[in-house]
Scaffold this motif. Structure first.
Motif, PDB file in Angstrom:
ATOM      1  N   THR A 233      12.191 161.442  44.998  1.00 16.52           N
ATOM      2  CA  THR A 233      12.924 162.595  45.513  1.00 16.52           C
ATOM      3  C   THR A 233      14.091 162.240  46.429  1.00 16.52           C
ATOM      4  OG1 THR A 233      11.303 162.771  47.301  1.00 16.52           O
ATOM      5  CG2 THR A 233      10.908 164.093  45.328  1.00 16.52           C
ATOM      6  N   GLN A 234      14.163 160.962  46.862  1.00 23.01           N
ATOM      7  CA  GLN A 234      15.283 160.538  47.707  1.00 23.01           C
ATOM      8  C   GLN A 234      15.657 159.095  47.380  1.00 23.01           C
ATOM      9  OE1 GLN A 234      15.171 161.424  52.007  1.00 23.01           O
ATOM     10  NE2 GLN A 234      13.336 162.644  51.623  1.00 23.01           N
ATOM     11  N   ILE A 235      16.949 158.811  47.379  1.00 19.40           N
ATOM     12  CA  ILE A 235      17.460 157.448  47.285  1.00 19.40           C
ATOM     13  C   ILE A 235      18.510 157.271  48.368  1.00 19.40           C
ATOM     14  CG2 ILE A 235      18.574 155.709  45.843  1.00 19.40           C
ATOM     15  CD1 ILE A 235      17.772 157.295  43.402  1.00 19.40           C
ATOM     16  N   GLN A 236      18.363 156.218  49.163  1.00 17.95           N
ATOM     17  CA  GLN A 236      19.334 155.952  50.226  1.00 17.95           C
ATOM     18  C   GLN A 236      19.685 154.470  50.201  1.00 17.95           C
ATOM     19  OE1 GLN A 236      17.137 157.238  53.643  1.00 17.95           O
ATOM     20  NE2 GLN A 236      17.457 159.411  53.235  1.00 17.95           N
ATOM     21  N   GLY A 237      20.994 154.179  50.118  1.00 18.75           N
ATOM     22  CA  GLY A 237      21.414 152.785  50.123  1.00 18.75           C
ATOM     23  C   GLY A 237      22.913 152.650  49.967  1.00 18.75           C
ATOM     24  N   GLY A 238      23.498 151.753  50.716  1.00 17.89           N
ATOM     25  CA  GLY A 238      24.932 151.499  50.602  1.00 17.89           C
ATOM     26  C   GLY A 238      25.760 152.382  51.506  1.00 17.89           C
ATOM     27  N   ASP A 239      26.962 151.838  51.884  1.00 22.46           N
ATOM     28  CA  ASP A 239      27.837 152.554  52.808  1.00 22.46           C
ATOM     29  C   ASP A 239      29.277 152.681  52.316  1.00 22.46           C
ATOM     30  OD1 ASP A 239      25.925 152.900  55.081  1.00 22.46           O
ATOM     31  OD2 ASP A 239      25.934 150.715  55.006  1.00 22.46           O
ATOM     32  N   THR A 240      29.654 151.850  51.337  1.00 20.86           N
ATOM     33  CA  THR A 240      31.056 151.886  50.914  1.00 20.86           C
ATOM     34  C   THR A 240      31.169 151.413  49.471  1.00 20.86           C
ATOM     35  OG1 THR A 240      33.298 151.248  51.550  1.00 20.86           O
ATOM     36  CG2 THR A 240      31.595 149.543  51.705  1.00 20.86           C
ATOM     37  N   TYR A 241      32.404 151.375  48.946  1.00 23.57           N
ATOM     38  CA  TYR A 241      32.629 151.125  47.519  1.00 23.57           C
ATOM     39  C   TYR A 241      32.486 149.658  47.129  1.00 23.57           C
ATOM     40  CZ  TYR A 241      34.635 155.832  47.397  1.00 23.57           C
ATOM     41  OH  TYR A 241      34.816 157.178  47.494  1.00 23.57           O
ATOM     42  N   ASN A 242      32.786 148.757  48.038  1.00 28.60           N
ATOM     43  CA  ASN A 242      32.929 147.356  47.628  1.00 28.60           C
ATOM     44  C   ASN A 242      31.892 146.419  48.236  1.00 28.60           C
ATOM     45  OD1 ASN A 242      33.926 147.511  50.210  1.00 28.60           O
ATOM     46  ND2 ASN A 242      35.706 146.192  49.854  1.00 28.60           N
ATOM     47  N   ILE A 243      30.739 146.966  48.634  1.00 30.50           N
ATOM     48  CA  ILE A 243      29.663 146.134  49.189  1.00 30.50           C
ATOM     49  C   ILE A 243      28.349 146.489  48.498  1.00 30.50           C
ATOM     50  CG2 ILE A 243      28.312 145.554  51.245  1.00 30.50           C
ATOM     51  CD1 ILE A 243      30.763 146.234  52.930  1.00 30.50           C
ATOM     52  N   ILE A 244      27.698 145.476  47.942  1.00 34.79           N
ATOM     53  CA  ILE A 244      26.329 145.651  47.481  1.00 34.79           C
ATOM     54  C   ILE A 244      25.434 145.563  48.712  1.00 34.79           C
ATOM     55  CG2 ILE A 244      24.459 144.591  46.159  1.00 34.79           C
ATOM     56  CD1 ILE A 244      26.582 143.687  44.146  1.00 34.79           C
ATOM     57  N   PRO A 245      24.627 146.587  48.992  1.00 33.18           N
ATOM     58  CA  PRO A 245      23.895 146.626  50.262  1.00 33.18           C
ATOM     59  C   PRO A 245      22.716 145.671  50.286  1.00 33.18           C
ATOM     60  CG  PRO A 245      23.252 148.472  48.914  1.00 33.18           C
ATOM     61  CD  PRO A 245      24.364 147.783  48.168  1.00 33.18           C
ATOM     62  N   GLU A 246      22.227 145.439  51.489  1.00 34.84           N
ATOM     63  CA  GLU A 246      21.029 144.629  51.685  1.00 34.84           C
ATOM     64  C   GLU A 246      19.761 145.371  51.270  1.00 34.84           C
ATOM     65  OE1 GLU A 246      20.082 141.602  53.647  1.00 34.84           O
ATOM     66  OE2 GLU A 246      22.101 140.896  53.176  1.00 34.84           O
ATOM     67  N   CYS A 247      19.767 146.685  51.449  1.00 35.90           N
ATOM     68  CA  CYS A 247      18.509 147.428  51.370  1.00 35.90           C
ATOM     69  C   CYS A 247      18.714 148.784  50.696  1.00 35.90           C
ATOM     70  CB  CYS A 247      17.961 147.624  52.785  1.00 35.90           C
ATOM     71  SG  CYS A 247      16.351 148.381  52.870  1.00 35.90           S
ATOM     72  N   VAL A 248      17.722 149.214  49.945  1.00 34.71           N
ATOM     73  CA  VAL A 248      17.675 150.566  49.380  1.00 34.71           C
ATOM     74  C   VAL A 248      16.304 151.161  49.709  1.00 34.71           C
ATOM     75  CG1 VAL A 248      17.585 151.912  47.253  1.00 34.71           C
ATOM     76  CG2 VAL A 248      19.331 150.167  47.531  1.00 34.71           C
ATOM     77  N   ALA A 249      16.302 152.434  50.084  1.00 37.28           N
ATOM     78  CA  ALA A 249      15.053 153.133  50.393  1.00 37.28           C
ATOM     79  C   ALA A 249      14.831 154.252  49.381  1.00 37.28           C
ATOM     80  CB  ALA A 249      15.094 153.714  51.802  1.00 37.28           C
ATOM     81  N   LYS A 251      12.050 157.495  48.368  1.00 37.76           N
ATOM     82  CA  LYS A 251      10.939 158.336  48.808  1.00 37.76           C
ATOM     83  C   LYS A 251      10.478 159.187  47.641  1.00 37.76           C
ATOM     84  CE  LYS A 251      12.804 158.760  53.530  1.00 37.76           C
ATOM     85  NZ  LYS A 251      11.740 158.081  54.280  1.00 37.76           N
ATOM     86  N   GLY A 252       9.210 159.587  47.664  1.00 34.01           N
ATOM     87  CA  GLY A 252       8.721 160.416  46.571  1.00 34.01           C
ATOM     88  C   GLY A 252       7.322 160.927  46.800  1.00 34.01           C
ATOM     89  N   THR A 253       6.770 161.535  45.754  1.00 36.54           N
ATOM     90  CA  THR A 253       5.456 162.150  45.835  1.00 36.54           C
ATOM     91  C   THR A 253       4.674 161.893  44.564  1.00 36.54           C
ATOM     92  OG1 THR A 253       4.276 164.235  46.243  1.00 36.54           O
ATOM     93  CG2 THR A 253       6.289 164.375  44.957  1.00 36.54           C
ATOM     94  N   VAL A 254       3.350 161.857  44.707  1.00 37.67           N
ATOM     95  CA  VAL A 254       2.421 161.747  43.586  1.00 37.67           C
ATOM     96  C   VAL A 254       1.474 162.938  43.634  1.00 37.67           C
ATOM     97  CG1 VAL A 254       0.488 160.438  42.613  1.00 37.67           C
ATOM     98  CG2 VAL A 254       2.521 159.233  43.423  1.00 37.67           C
TER      99      VAL A 254
END
Length: 386
Positions: A233-249, A251-254
């Motif tokens: 239900t949620q994806i969070q990662g990255g801050d700009t166009y030209n950088i592959i981020p260190e981390c992605v978060a 979230k979800g439900t079962v």
């Protein structure tokens, strides 16, 4: 049974007051005060403090040690109301969009009727629960000793149900609603310039692969006659166009309708998070929280309330084997601890269909209050026969 029109009118007044003054989970101080004031005025013994704002009223008649509990939830939702009714919420960003104001008013009406006119032998426990929406008020009441402090033989609850005609009473043997679990996934990679991805380990790519793979758990591993839902239900990662981020978060439900399926989906999810991101050079970790079990009725209690509802309202108003919903309900925790049943009460009229639950235009149908009161009163009097 003839519920006095004055009592129904009073219950509607309580409902409108609660609707106008909604309170979120574990913040239901004014709501609890209203409940306490009404119960006390009826001469009902009152206990407070369970799960912070929970209230339990006890009404005893006769000499029998038999007992029954009826539960209503009290909390509102963080939604800005758009219904336009005269008694719309006065609290910015809060409203009774799930009908808990109606549930509370019904149970207060039942208490009022039974205190004045009730013909039964035993004890009735009126359980007003906080924080049903996501926060586990039912869990908290059980942990605080609801069933140790009070001798309750069996317990019942209802929820209004848009999409069903007014007066329909839906009760299954077995599953009514799904379990509710949540999870937080962290994918730790190595950040780098987007033009030179070979120098990093891309957590976004790992996230894409993981999301697609997780859908195979339900589509290919859950038995075809079982039910489960796994949603990111949620994806969070990255801050700009030209950088592959260190981390992605993520979230979800079962959700699942039985404990075996719930456990299988959970275990496979944990395994996927541990193993699949590693194929991308990324480390996966997960925080998995089991919130509510599935809402599963005791078959004897379900049959009992179906018989009573059929006698009172007619067999054509009682529906068995309705498809369960994958939404969840923390009344399930009470049903895990004590035998009982949970039902849906239809609220739609031909000229007044309800908005969906958790919708800013939703408003509980006041005409369902008399039905709810008569159902619970009949359950008490036909269970605790004088």
């Amino acid at each position: 049974m003839n519920i006095p029109s004055s009592l129904i009118k009073e219950a509607i007044g309580w409902r409108h007051h609660l609707h106008q003054n909604p309170e979120l989970g574990f913040e239901e101080h004014n709501t609890s005060n209203l409940v306490v004031d009404v119960l006390t005025s009826l001469g009902i013994e009152v206990y407070t403090g369970l799960a912070k704002t929970g209230v339990v009223g006890i009404l005893k008649k006769g000499k029998s040690i038999r007992s029954i509990g009826i539960r209503a939830d009290m909390d509102a939702l963080p939604i800005q109301e758009m219904s336009g009714v005269d008694y719309a919420s006065c609290q910015m960003g809060k409203m009774h969009a799930c009908g808990h104001d109606g549930h509370t008013a019904i149970l207060l009406g039942v208490a009022a009727y039974l205190a004045k006119y009730g013909n039964f032998d035993g004890a009735v426990y009126f359980i007003f629960q906080p924080a049903e929406e996501n926060l586990g008020g039912g869990v908290a009441m059980v942990k605080d000793g609801l069933f140790e402090q009070f001798t309750i033989d069996e317990i019942y609850g209802l929820h209004n149900w848009p999409g069903r005609p007014l007066g329909d009473i839906c009760v299954n043997d077995g599953s009514m609603m799904a379990s509710f679990d949540i999870f937080d996934i962290t994918l730790q990679g190595i950040g780098t310039h987007a033009a030179m991805p070979e120098y990093g380990k891309d957590p976004i790519l790992a996230a894409a692969g993981l999301i697609m793979a997780l859908q195979s758990i339900v589509s290919r591993e859950v038995a075809s006659l079982k039910s489960a839902v796994l949603s990111i239900t949620q994806i969070q990662g990255g801050d700009t166009y030209n950088i592959i981020p260190e981390c992605v978060a993520l979230k979800g439900t079962v959700r699942a309708l039985d404990e075996d399926t719930r456990l299988m989906v959970k275990n496979r999810l944990l395994e996927y998070v541990e193993k699949l991101p590693a194929l991308y050079g990324v480390k996966g970790s997960i925080n998995y929280q089991e919130r509510y079990p599935a809402t599963i009725n005791n078959s004897e209690c379900a049959a009992h309330i179906r018989r009573i509802a059929g006698e009172v309202f007619g067999e054509n108003r009682v529906i068995e084997n309705v498809p369960p919903t994958m939404a969840s309900e923390d009344f399930s925790v009470m049903l895990n601890a004590k035998k009982g049943a949970y039902l849906w009460l239809g609220v739609d009229e031909v000229n007044r269909p309800s908005a969906p639950l958790h919708n800013p235009y939703y408003d509980f149908n006041d005409n369902a209050i008399a039905v709810g009161i008569e159902l619970w009163v009949s359950l008490v009097e036909k269970t605790l026969i004088a």
